[in-house]
Design a protein around this motif. Structure first.
Motif, PDB file in Angstrom:
ATOM      1  N   LEU A 196      72.075 -47.845 -31.852  1.00 54.19           N
ATOM      2  CA  LEU A 196      72.254 -46.656 -32.695  1.00 54.19           C
ATOM      3  C   LEU A 196      73.728 -46.378 -32.961  1.00 54.19           C
ATOM      4  O   LEU A 196      74.119 -45.997 -34.068  1.00 54.19           O
ATOM      5  CB  LEU A 196      71.600 -45.441 -32.033  1.00 54.19           C
ATOM      6  CG  LEU A 196      70.075 -45.508 -31.858  1.00 54.19           C
ATOM      7  CD1 LEU A 196      69.567 -44.254 -31.157  1.00 54.19           C
ATOM      8  CD2 LEU A 196      69.372 -45.675 -33.196  1.00 54.19           C
ATOM      9  N   GLN A 199      75.317 -48.953 -35.564  1.00 51.26           N
ATOM     10  CA  GLN A 199      74.868 -48.954 -36.963  1.00 51.26           C
ATOM     11  C   GLN A 199      76.014 -48.459 -37.845  1.00 51.26           C
ATOM     12  O   GLN A 199      76.558 -47.382 -37.631  1.00 51.26           O
ATOM     13  CB  GLN A 199      73.629 -48.091 -37.131  1.00 51.26           C
ATOM     14  CG  GLN A 199      72.990 -48.203 -38.518  1.00 51.26           C
ATOM     15  CD  GLN A 199      71.660 -47.466 -38.601  1.00 51.26           C
ATOM     16  OE1 GLN A 199      71.330 -46.643 -37.728  1.00 51.26           O
ATOM     17  NE2 GLN A 199      70.892 -47.736 -39.642  1.00 51.26           N
ATOM     18  N   LYS A 201      78.424 -46.987 -40.621  1.00 55.09           N
ATOM     19  CA  LYS A 201      78.439 -45.906 -41.602  1.00 55.09           C
ATOM     20  C   LYS A 201      79.338 -46.306 -42.763  1.00 55.09           C
ATOM     21  O   LYS A 201      80.525 -46.536 -42.589  1.00 55.09           O
ATOM     22  CB  LYS A 201      78.942 -44.610 -40.976  1.00 55.09           C
ATOM     23  CG  LYS A 201      77.901 -43.884 -40.157  1.00 55.09           C
ATOM     24  CD  LYS A 201      78.405 -42.536 -39.707  1.00 55.09           C
ATOM     25  CE  LYS A 201      77.322 -41.794 -38.927  1.00 55.09           C
ATOM     26  NZ  LYS A 201      77.801 -40.476 -38.447  1.00 55.09           N
ATOM     27  N   LEU A 206      74.629 -44.137 -42.999  1.00 55.34           N
ATOM     28  CA  LEU A 206      74.177 -45.214 -42.130  1.00 55.34           C
ATOM     29  C   LEU A 206      73.604 -46.360 -42.957  1.00 55.34           C
ATOM     30  O   LEU A 206      72.840 -46.139 -43.907  1.00 55.34           O
ATOM     31  CB  LEU A 206      73.114 -44.708 -41.159  1.00 55.34           C
ATOM     32  CG  LEU A 206      73.596 -43.852 -39.983  1.00 55.34           C
ATOM     33  CD1 LEU A 206      72.405 -43.369 -39.170  1.00 55.34           C
ATOM     34  CD2 LEU A 206      74.560 -44.620 -39.100  1.00 55.34           C
ATOM     35  N   GLU A 252      66.588 -39.750 -33.798  1.00 53.91           N
ATOM     36  CA  GLU A 252      67.732 -40.614 -34.106  1.00 53.91           C
ATOM     37  C   GLU A 252      67.271 -42.021 -34.476  1.00 53.91           C
ATOM     38  O   GLU A 252      67.827 -42.647 -35.390  1.00 53.91           O
ATOM     39  CB  GLU A 252      68.677 -40.663 -32.905  1.00 53.91           C
ATOM     40  CG  GLU A 252      69.432 -39.369 -32.635  1.00 53.91           C
ATOM     41  CD  GLU A 252      68.599 -38.326 -31.928  1.00 53.91           C
ATOM     42  OE1 GLU A 252      69.026 -37.159 -31.865  1.00 53.91           O
ATOM     43  OE2 GLU A 252      67.498 -38.652 -31.427  1.00 53.91           O
ATOM     44  N   ALA A 256      67.692 -43.856 -38.042  1.00 57.06           N
ATOM     45  CA  ALA A 256      68.321 -45.176 -38.126  1.00 57.06           C
ATOM     46  C   ALA A 256      67.452 -46.148 -38.913  1.00 57.06           C
ATOM     47  O   ALA A 256      67.944 -46.904 -39.765  1.00 57.06           O
ATOM     48  CB  ALA A 256      68.582 -45.720 -36.721  1.00 57.06           C
ATOM     49  N   SER A 259      67.344 -45.195 -42.637  1.00 60.59           N
ATOM     50  CA  SER A 259      68.623 -45.512 -43.283  1.00 60.59           C
ATOM     51  C   SER A 259      68.748 -47.014 -43.524  1.00 60.59           C
ATOM     52  O   SER A 259      69.209 -47.447 -44.592  1.00 60.59           O
ATOM     53  CB  SER A 259      69.784 -45.024 -42.409  1.00 60.59           C
ATOM     54  OG  SER A 259      69.737 -43.630 -42.229  1.00 60.59           O
TER      55      SER A 259
END
Length: 660
Positions: A196, A199, A201, A206, A252, A256, A259
């Motif tokens: 997490l 990942q 940005k 994300l 979360e 993730a 995204s």
């Protein structure tokens, strides 16, 4: 006749052995469990597996374990048992051997296989970084090998093993001890957290993952000369499938996955076809990319971190825009495109359906999208629909857009987490101000764009603005709650941009940009500002604390930057809104807009005796400790000891200020 049967038996045995030896090691490992794993042939291969394993539990890579070994080779392997320089998780090493040994043990119950499997498990657990990732080689080997290695699915292969073991699924025939199972669960959870955190940005949004990430910064990192920092269409697929396989995923994890799927959809290529020319043995002699409409989707192996544009490299490490521009050796000998994300897109609808009926997950994770593609189009609607005093955090994922609305997080809306898609492009704004409210002398407190009254609130990746302009008091963010964390946000306004209130409440602002004119940070809460930028838009005052009497800390700024508009030269660090104001700047950088005297008494000489204004080892032209007002203080090395995050923000809710 007897000789005939012996001959047939020899031929059948030889043919069977040849069949296995012609296979790749990975294919043998993936063979369906069954009686073959009790055969003499399998046992011979298992002996090789045991020989190749080193004493610390790991295996080297790219070994075809099924190939017969001479006596000299066996002796050499025995002499290398203590060697550690080539042990790895790359290319399926260690994880494949463990899977094979498990299949052998189920059929034979040979304790040597059980021990070797458990030694391999111990090797994997020992190799894990504290941050949850794994290096390519362990013990550590200099070079890019120390990076966290998603490349060729190294980490997801490990997680597949740990998941089956911790869930006691009987997929593996060997059951570790209870204490070891606890270690496995801890290792698995740490690894998911690492996934997490790594990942990437892209402008606050994300996206996906690189094949390898720096083990310290967690940023995308370079491996071989042609494997540059990038977003990976290949490795990211298995990572997302790993996240989708988690039962009862956290908000979360859901965020993730959503995204990453959006990124896969955005980056898929449907108008190209890979054409290989091969020789009689199947070796690729020439590879071309041709335009062809309505092809099944493919993805580039490497994409630019900021634009998603595919790129290709030769061994010189120079980026090229097309595959045709690189040399024959790398063009034909490397997988530059992949179709692996298609499995993610195929399984995604069923995954959404699976998590959708889960009332707890649905109630605690919603999407706000102004375009109408989320659960709500307005932030306030999402807050109003959230459960009162929930047991778990309620995550409101806010898609990019400008949300012109006045937002209130009510006192019963505890544990709200608002996560924007991008702080630059996810904007909450309103334009109330003192004169517009016209409700008396306390009109300021009604001017907020966002009001937080619910405890345990979190905001990330947002811009919160009061767009009224220079018309007097106009609050952007009003925090009247305890244990509030604001991270990576822009707070925009003029006078009174940020109000933090509530006697005894504690708040934490990290990596934020806060701008304003007069008293643009004010209130009576205890607040730690870390790595923030405080930007003055006119000659005036930054802070106006009203710290209650006998409160140990007021406003504490650590490692912050104090900047200003051009030609702004007369800014005070603070003035006391109430007589016991406390404000401390620690190792902050101050530009030359800060006045040498530093502090102002708000025309209240008596406040000089009761307020506490201090600094410690700040820097920049605005830091002139010898010229500060006499009633301010420069802290010494002993006094600074108590100014830790843990001390300032201590609360019965341990570590509430940490990012989950």
């Amino acid at each position: 006749m007897k000789n005939f049967f012996l001959l047939v038996t020899f031929i059948v045995s030889s043919f069977s052995q040849a069949q296995v030896h012609d296979k790749k090691w990975a294919s043998i490992v993936d063979s369906k469990e069954g009686p073959w794993f009790a055969s003499d042939e399998a046992k011979n291969i298992a002996e090789n597996v045991l020989l190749y394993q080193r004493n610390i539990g790991g295996w080297p890579k790219n070994i075809q374990m099924q190939l017969p070994l001479s006596e000299a080779s066996k002796q050499q392997l025995l002499s290398q048992k203590n060697a550690t320089d080539d042990l790895t998780i790359d290319n399926g090493a260690t994880t494949q051997e463990m899977l094979f040994l498990s299949k052998m043990y189920r059929q034979t119950k040979d304790k040597r296989y059980e021990k070797a499997f458990l030694d391999g498990l111990n090797y994997i657990l020992a190799a894990q970084y504290d941050n949850g990732g794994w290096p390519q080689f362990y013990p550590l080997k200099k070079g890019y090998y120390t990076h966290i290695t998603f490349n060729d699915d190294a980490i997801t292969n490990i997680l597949a093993i740990l998941k089956e073991l911790k869930n006691n699924t009987n997929y593996f025939s060997i059951t570790p001890s209870k204490s070891k199972l606890n270690e496995i669960t801890t290792a698995y959870n740490k690894a998911i957290e690492c996934i997490l955190k790594t990942q990437y940005k892209q402008n606050g949004t994300l996206t996906a993952w690189c094949a390898q990430h720096d083990e310290l910064t967690l940023e995308p990192a370079k491996a071989r000369a042609y494997e540059l920092p990038s977003l990976s269409g290949k490795e990211s697929a298995k990572i997302v499938l790993t996240l989708m396989a988690i039962e009862n995923p956290s908000p979360e994890i859901i965020f993730a996955v959503n995204s990453a799927v959006a990124w896969f959809e955005k980056t898929k290529i449907t108008n190209l076809k890979i054409v290989d020319q091969t020789n009689s043995s199947g070796k690729v002699m020439d590879r071309k990319v041709v335009v062809s409409e309505n092809e099944p989707p493919i993805w580039a192996r490497f994409m630019e971190l900021d634009t998603n544009e595919p790129f290709f490299c030769d061994r010189d490490g120079i980026k090229k825009k097309t595959l045709a521009e690189i040399g024959e050796e790398r063009r034909n000998g490397y997988a530059w495109y992949t179709n692996e994300p298609k499995e993610v897109l195929k399984k995604y609808p069923a995954w959404l359906k699976k998590i959708g009926p889960n009332a707890n997950t649905k109630a605690n994770y919603v999407v706000v999208d102004a375009s109408g593609k989320g659960d709500f189009t307005s932030i306030q609607e999402a807050i109003n629909a959230a459960p009162a005093f929930p047991d778990q955090a309620v995550t409101i994922a806010i898609k990019k857009g400008t949300y012109y609305e006045k937002v209130k997080v009510h006192a019963w809306n505890t544990k709200i987490t608002m996560i924007g898609e991008s702080k630059e492009n996810t904007i909450i704004t309103f334009d109330d101000h003192f004169k517009k409210m016209n409700v008396g002398r306390n009109s300021t407190f009604h001017t907020y764009t966002l009001l937080v009254e619910g405890n345990d609130f979190v905001a990330e990746n947002l811009t919160i603005a009061n767009s009224a302009g220079e018309v007097g008091q106009a609050v952007a963010l009003n925090v009247n709650a305890n244990r509030v964390r604001i991270q990576n946000c822009n707070l925009l306004g003029n006078q009174d941009t940020l109000y933090t209130s509530g006697e005894g409440t504690k708040n934490y602002f990290k990596d934020c940009y806060i701008e304003g004119t007069t008293d643009f940070i004010f209130g009576d809460a205890t607040v730690l500002f870390e790595n923030c930028t405080l930007h003055s838009k006119k000659d005036s005052f930054i802070t106006a604390a009203s710290t209650p009497k006998d409160t140990e800390f007021g406003y504490v700024f650590i490692n912050c930057k104090l900047t200003a508009e051009k030609n702004i030269k007369k800014v005070y660090l603070g003035r006391p809104w109430r007589s016991y104001a406390k404000t401390v700047f620690i190792t902050c950088h101050m530009e030359d807009h800060i006045l040498p005297v530093g502090w102002h008494n708000w025309s209240k000489p008596e406040a000089e005796q009761t307020c506490f204004y201090a600094e410690f080892q700040c820097s920049g032209p605005g830091f002139q400790p010898q010229k500060r007002v006499s009633w301010s203080k420069q802290l010494d090395v002993n006094e600074i000891q108590k100014y830790t995050k843990e001390t300032i923000l201590s609360d019965n809710h341990k570590n509430w200020y940490q990012k989950n």
